[in-house]
Design a protein around this motif. Structure first.
Motif, PDB file in Angstrom:
ATOM      1  N   MET A 136       5.380  59.022  26.154  1.00 55.71           N
ATOM      2  CA  MET A 136       6.596  58.254  26.421  1.00 55.71           C
ATOM      3  C   MET A 136       7.035  58.418  27.866  1.00 55.71           C
ATOM      4  O   MET A 136       7.383  57.447  28.552  1.00 55.71           O
ATOM      5  CB  MET A 136       7.729  58.712  25.488  1.00 55.71           C
ATOM      6  N   LEU A 137       7.003  59.669  28.337  1.00 59.18           N
ATOM      7  CA  LEU A 137       7.416  59.954  29.714  1.00 59.18           C
ATOM      8  C   LEU A 137       6.520  59.228  30.712  1.00 59.18           C
ATOM      9  O   LEU A 137       7.004  58.638  31.686  1.00 59.18           O
ATOM     10  CB  LEU A 137       7.372  61.462  29.951  1.00 59.18           C
ATOM     11  N   ASN A 138       5.224  59.245  30.470  1.00 49.01           N
ATOM     12  CA  ASN A 138       4.284  58.641  31.418  1.00 49.01           C
ATOM     13  C   ASN A 138       4.399  57.129  31.485  1.00 49.01           C
ATOM     14  O   ASN A 138       4.019  56.521  32.497  1.00 49.01           O
ATOM     15  CB  ASN A 138       2.849  59.044  31.059  1.00 49.01           C
ATOM     16  N   THR A 139       4.928  56.511  30.410  1.00 51.55           N
ATOM     17  CA  THR A 139       5.095  55.052  30.432  1.00 51.55           C
ATOM     18  C   THR A 139       6.417  54.627  31.061  1.00 51.55           C
ATOM     19  O   THR A 139       6.612  53.442  31.323  1.00 51.55           O
ATOM     20  CB  THR A 139       5.011  54.473  29.004  1.00 51.55           C
ATOM     21  N   SER A 175      14.634  59.102  37.935  1.00 51.26           N
ATOM     22  CA  SER A 175      15.336  57.994  37.288  1.00 51.26           C
ATOM     23  C   SER A 175      16.803  58.332  37.038  1.00 51.26           C
ATOM     24  O   SER A 175      17.116  59.378  36.455  1.00 51.26           O
ATOM     25  CB  SER A 175      14.651  57.672  35.951  1.00 51.26           C
ATOM     26  N   ALA A 176      17.680  57.414  37.434  1.00 47.37           N
ATOM     27  CA  ALA A 176      19.109  57.585  37.168  1.00 47.37           C
ATOM     28  C   ALA A 176      19.381  57.601  35.663  1.00 47.37           C
ATOM     29  O   ALA A 176      20.248  58.335  35.188  1.00 47.37           O
ATOM     30  CB  ALA A 176      19.899  56.462  37.835  1.00 47.37           C
ATOM     31  N   SER A 177      18.637  56.820  34.914  1.00 41.95           N
ATOM     32  CA  SER A 177      18.855  56.763  33.461  1.00 41.95           C
ATOM     33  C   SER A 177      18.516  58.093  32.799  1.00 41.95           C
ATOM     34  O   SER A 177      19.188  58.516  31.853  1.00 41.95           O
ATOM     35  CB  SER A 177      18.025  55.635  32.844  1.00 41.95           C
ATOM     36  N   ALA A 178      17.480  58.765  33.275  1.00 42.58           N
ATOM     37  CA  ALA A 178      17.159  60.097  32.751  1.00 42.58           C
ATOM     38  C   ALA A 178      18.262  61.079  33.112  1.00 42.58           C
ATOM     39  O   ALA A 178      18.607  61.967  32.315  1.00 42.58           O
ATOM     40  CB  ALA A 178      15.823  60.574  33.310  1.00 42.58           C
ATOM     41  N   ASP A 179      18.833  60.928  34.289  1.00 42.38           N
ATOM     42  CA  ASP A 179      19.934  61.785  34.725  1.00 42.38           C
ATOM     43  C   ASP A 179      21.147  61.600  33.820  1.00 42.38           C
ATOM     44  O   ASP A 179      21.804  62.570  33.424  1.00 42.38           O
ATOM     45  CB  ASP A 179      20.297  61.443  36.170  1.00 42.38           C
ATOM     46  N   TYR A 212      17.828  51.511  27.456  1.00 46.32           N
ATOM     47  CA  TYR A 212      16.990  52.082  28.504  1.00 46.32           C
ATOM     48  C   TYR A 212      17.335  53.553  28.730  1.00 46.32           C
ATOM     49  O   TYR A 212      16.447  54.395  28.892  1.00 46.32           O
ATOM     50  CB  TYR A 212      17.163  51.276  29.792  1.00 46.32           C
ATOM     51  N   VAL A 213      18.640  53.864  28.709  1.00 46.01           N
ATOM     52  CA  VAL A 213      19.052  55.264  28.833  1.00 46.01           C
ATOM     53  C   VAL A 213      18.647  56.038  27.583  1.00 46.01           C
ATOM     54  O   VAL A 213      18.122  57.156  27.667  1.00 46.01           O
ATOM     55  CB  VAL A 213      20.570  55.372  29.060  1.00 46.01           C
ATOM     56  N   ARG A 214      18.861  55.450  26.412  1.00 47.39           N
ATOM     57  CA  ARG A 214      18.549  56.141  25.169  1.00 47.39           C
ATOM     58  C   ARG A 214      17.055  56.435  25.022  1.00 47.39           C
ATOM     59  O   ARG A 214      16.665  57.377  24.329  1.00 47.39           O
ATOM     60  CB  ARG A 214      19.088  55.348  23.980  1.00 47.39           C
ATOM     61  N   ASN A 215      16.203  55.616  25.660  1.00 43.88           N
ATOM     62  CA  ASN A 215      14.772  55.899  25.634  1.00 43.88           C
ATOM     63  C   ASN A 215      14.454  57.261  26.250  1.00 43.88           C
ATOM     64  O   ASN A 215      13.436  57.883  25.906  1.00 43.88           O
ATOM     65  CB  ASN A 215      14.002  54.821  26.411  1.00 43.88           C
ATOM     66  N   TRP A 216      15.316  57.709  27.168  1.00 43.97           N
ATOM     67  CA  TRP A 216      15.084  58.982  27.841  1.00 43.97           C
ATOM     68  C   TRP A 216      15.604  60.180  27.043  1.00 43.97           C
ATOM     69  O   TRP A 216      15.225  61.320  27.323  1.00 43.97           O
ATOM     70  CB  TRP A 216      15.780  58.978  29.209  1.00 43.97           C
TER      71      TRP A 216
END
Length: 245
Positions: A136-139, A175-179, A212-216
């Motif tokens: 998931m992370l790599n994609t 990524s800001a979304s991961a943050d 998109y944020v929830r994917n992280w």
């Protein structure tokens, strides 16, 4: 040296002599991480972010410490606790400051994806789950924005003239979304009434789809498990199980 204890954390204590603030690390804290944090803080400061400037890396009673000038103000966490009726205003301010960080780039900082990978591998999750999460992370798209890595209301000090952002030891390029996923997880554990509110405010402000944020979230939660903080494990594992994000 007469120091007043201001705050005690897992890896350090914040103390003051009235003129200077000292971040004093635990005796067993890795020296390499002390100097890495001082480097990251200096890089972020040089790029124009409001950070408490580290004036000296020193030792106090055999423990590594940062010396900075005292910043007079209150954290957003304290302001929210003292003025719960104004929480909406304070969360808006938090989003404003969070998004301002992501406008910067610091190309000498560590890479977020590499750090997340290391922590996921260090977790005690079974190997199959690790492989799924790393896939998931790599994609996920590659970004090189400045990200704080532990942006919480505790780490924003509001002063009469503006604000300062503290504790840059987890900062990376990514990524800001991961943050924001990391901030969401922290709020879920510490200020649960405001976690979804903050996520919505951030997404509305940046025109980002919440999905998109929830994917992280499972990825960031798994990486946090690599820290081995026992009291967090229940919440983190419940988030990782929602891997269909």
């Amino acid at each position: 040296m007469n120091l007043e204890l201001i705050n005690k954390r897992r890896n350090n204590e914040i103390c003051s002599d009235g003129v200077n603030t000292f971040k004093i690390f635990n005796k067993d804290y890795d020296k390499r991480l002390v100097f890495l944090e001082s480097f990251i803080t200096a890089e972020v400061e040089a790029d124009g972010v409001n950070v408490p400037s580290i004036e000296e890396v020193t030792k106090i009673d055999g423990q590594w410490a940062f010396k900075s000038y005292v910043i007079k103000g209150k954290t957003l966490f304290d302001l929210i606790k003292e003025n719960p009726k104004d929480v909406d205003k304070y969360l808006d301010k938090m989003v404003e400051i969070h998004t301002s960080i992501h406008k910067h780039k610091c190309p000498k900082l560590p890479i977020q994806k590499e750090k997340l990978t290391d922590y996921i591998n260090a977790s005690e999750l079974d190997e199959g789950m690790k492989i799924d999460l790393l896939d998931m992370l790599n994609t996920c798209p590659k970004h090189r924005k400045l990200v704080h890595g532990n942006f919480t209301p505790h780490n924003v000090v509001i002063t009469d003239n503006g604000y300062y952002i503290t504790d840059w030891n987890h900062a990376t390029q990514g990524s800001a979304s991961a943050d924001v996923a990391r901030t969401y997880i922290w709020m879920l554990m510490n200020m649960p009434d405001y976690a979804d509110v903050y996520l919505k405010k951030f997404c509305d402000s940046t025109n980002t789809a919440s999905k998109y944020v929830r994917n992280w979230i499972p990825i960031v939660a798994a990486a946090r498990l690599g820290k081995r903080v026992s009291e967090e494990e229940g919440v983190l594992k419940s988030l990782i199980s929602v891997v269909e994000y």
